[in-house]
Design a protein around this motif. Structure first.
Motif, PDB file in Angstrom:
ATOM      1  N   GLN A   8       0.649  -1.027  -0.022  1.00  0.00           N
ATOM      2  CA  GLN A   8       0.115   0.128   0.008  1.00  0.00           C
ATOM      3  C   GLN A   8       0.880   1.187  -0.026  1.00  0.00           C
ATOM      4  OE1 GLN A   8      -2.948   0.163   3.344  1.00  0.00           O
ATOM      5  NE2 GLN A   8      -3.182   2.196   2.836  1.00  0.00           N
ATOM      6  N   LYS A   9       0.537   2.358  -0.701  1.00  0.00           N
ATOM      7  CA  LYS A   9       1.159   3.459  -0.702  1.00  0.00           C
ATOM      8  C   LYS A   9       0.147   4.695  -0.464  1.00  0.00           C
ATOM      9  CE  LYS A   9       0.302   4.534  -5.472  1.00  0.00           C
ATOM     10  NZ  LYS A   9       0.796   5.791  -6.389  1.00  0.00           N
ATOM     11  N   SER A  10       0.934   5.691   0.080  1.00  0.00           N
ATOM     12  CA  SER A  10       0.025   7.021   0.233  1.00  0.00           C
ATOM     13  C   SER A  10      -0.586   7.453  -1.019  1.00  0.00           C
ATOM     14  CB  SER A  10       1.048   8.024   1.162  1.00  0.00           C
ATOM     15  OG  SER A  10       0.219   9.219   1.215  1.00  0.00           O
ATOM     16  N   THR A  11      -1.792   8.071  -0.869  1.00  0.00           N
ATOM     17  CA  THR A  11      -2.349   8.814  -1.975  1.00  0.00           C
ATOM     18  C   THR A  11      -1.556   9.867  -2.093  1.00  0.00           C
ATOM     19  OG1 THR A  11      -3.862   9.788  -0.237  1.00  0.00           O
ATOM     20  CG2 THR A  11      -4.683   7.811  -1.366  1.00  0.00           C
ATOM     21  N   PHE A  12      -0.712  10.633  -1.166  1.00  0.00           N
ATOM     22  CA  PHE A  12       0.159  11.484  -1.601  1.00  0.00           C
ATOM     23  C   PHE A  12       1.242  11.343  -2.237  1.00  0.00           C
ATOM     24  CE2 PHE A  12      -2.184  12.586   2.596  1.00  0.00           C
ATOM     25  CZ  PHE A  12      -2.650  13.827   2.310  1.00  0.00           C
ATOM     26  N   SER A  13       1.450  10.206  -2.838  1.00  0.00           N
ATOM     27  CA  SER A  13       2.449   9.564  -3.622  1.00  0.00           C
ATOM     28  C   SER A  13       2.538  10.313  -4.837  1.00  0.00           C
ATOM     29  CB  SER A  13       2.904   8.287  -3.581  1.00  0.00           C
ATOM     30  OG  SER A  13       3.159   7.960  -2.345  1.00  0.00           O
ATOM     31  N   ALA A  15       0.234  10.757  -8.786  1.00  0.00           N
ATOM     32  CA  ALA A  15      -0.533   9.864  -9.850  1.00  0.00           C
ATOM     33  C   ALA A  15       0.034   8.836 -10.454  1.00  0.00           C
ATOM     34  CB  ALA A  15      -1.189  10.765 -10.904  1.00  0.00           C
ATOM     35  N   GLY A  17       2.647   7.041  -9.055  1.00  0.00           N
ATOM     36  CA  GLY A  17       3.045   5.911  -8.332  1.00  0.00           C
ATOM     37  C   GLY A  17       4.532   5.559  -8.247  1.00  0.00           C
ATOM     38  N   CYS A  20       7.714   6.263  -4.215  1.00  0.00           N
ATOM     39  CA  CYS A  20       7.028   6.416  -3.030  1.00  0.00           C
ATOM     40  C   CYS A  20       7.302   5.120  -2.226  1.00  0.00           C
ATOM     41  CB  CYS A  20       5.427   6.090  -3.271  1.00  0.00           C
ATOM     42  SG  CYS A  20       5.091   4.584  -4.344  1.00  0.00           S
ATOM     43  N   GLU A  22       6.154   2.555   0.398  1.00  0.00           N
ATOM     44  CA  GLU A  22       5.136   1.484   0.343  1.00  0.00           C
ATOM     45  C   GLU A  22       5.154   0.635   1.583  1.00  0.00           C
ATOM     46  OE1 GLU A  22       4.725   0.210  -4.539  1.00  0.00           O
ATOM     47  OE2 GLU A  22       6.306  -0.579  -3.225  1.00  0.00           O
TER      48      GLU A  22
END
Length: 66
Positions: A8-13, A15, A17, A20, A22
């Motif tokens: 899972q990664k942050s939505t702040f990473s 578009a 992807g 980032c 994880e």
């Protein structure tokens, strides 16, 4: 056969992807990696991760962003 690891990664990473951090949980262990180097994984437990997150929320590591 072990269960698959769901990263899972942050939505702040962003578009794209890429570039980032994880995180995943596997066999009661927290796994952390950078998407650009997925084979380099560090491990910790829930208590240590919780302490780190509390420090981040409190701004203890903000000096690394300067």
């Amino acid at each position: 056969m072990s269960a698959p690891i769901h990263w899972q990664k942050s939505t702040f990473s962003g578009a794209q992807g890429e570039d980032c951090v994880e995180i995943a949980e596997h066999a009661n262990t927290i796994l952390i990696r950078e998407s650009e180097t997925p084979s380099a994984v560090i491990t910790t437990d829930r208590d240590k991760l919780a302490a780190f997150i509390q420090g981040v929320k409190a701004g203890e590591f903000d000096h690394f962003l300067d």
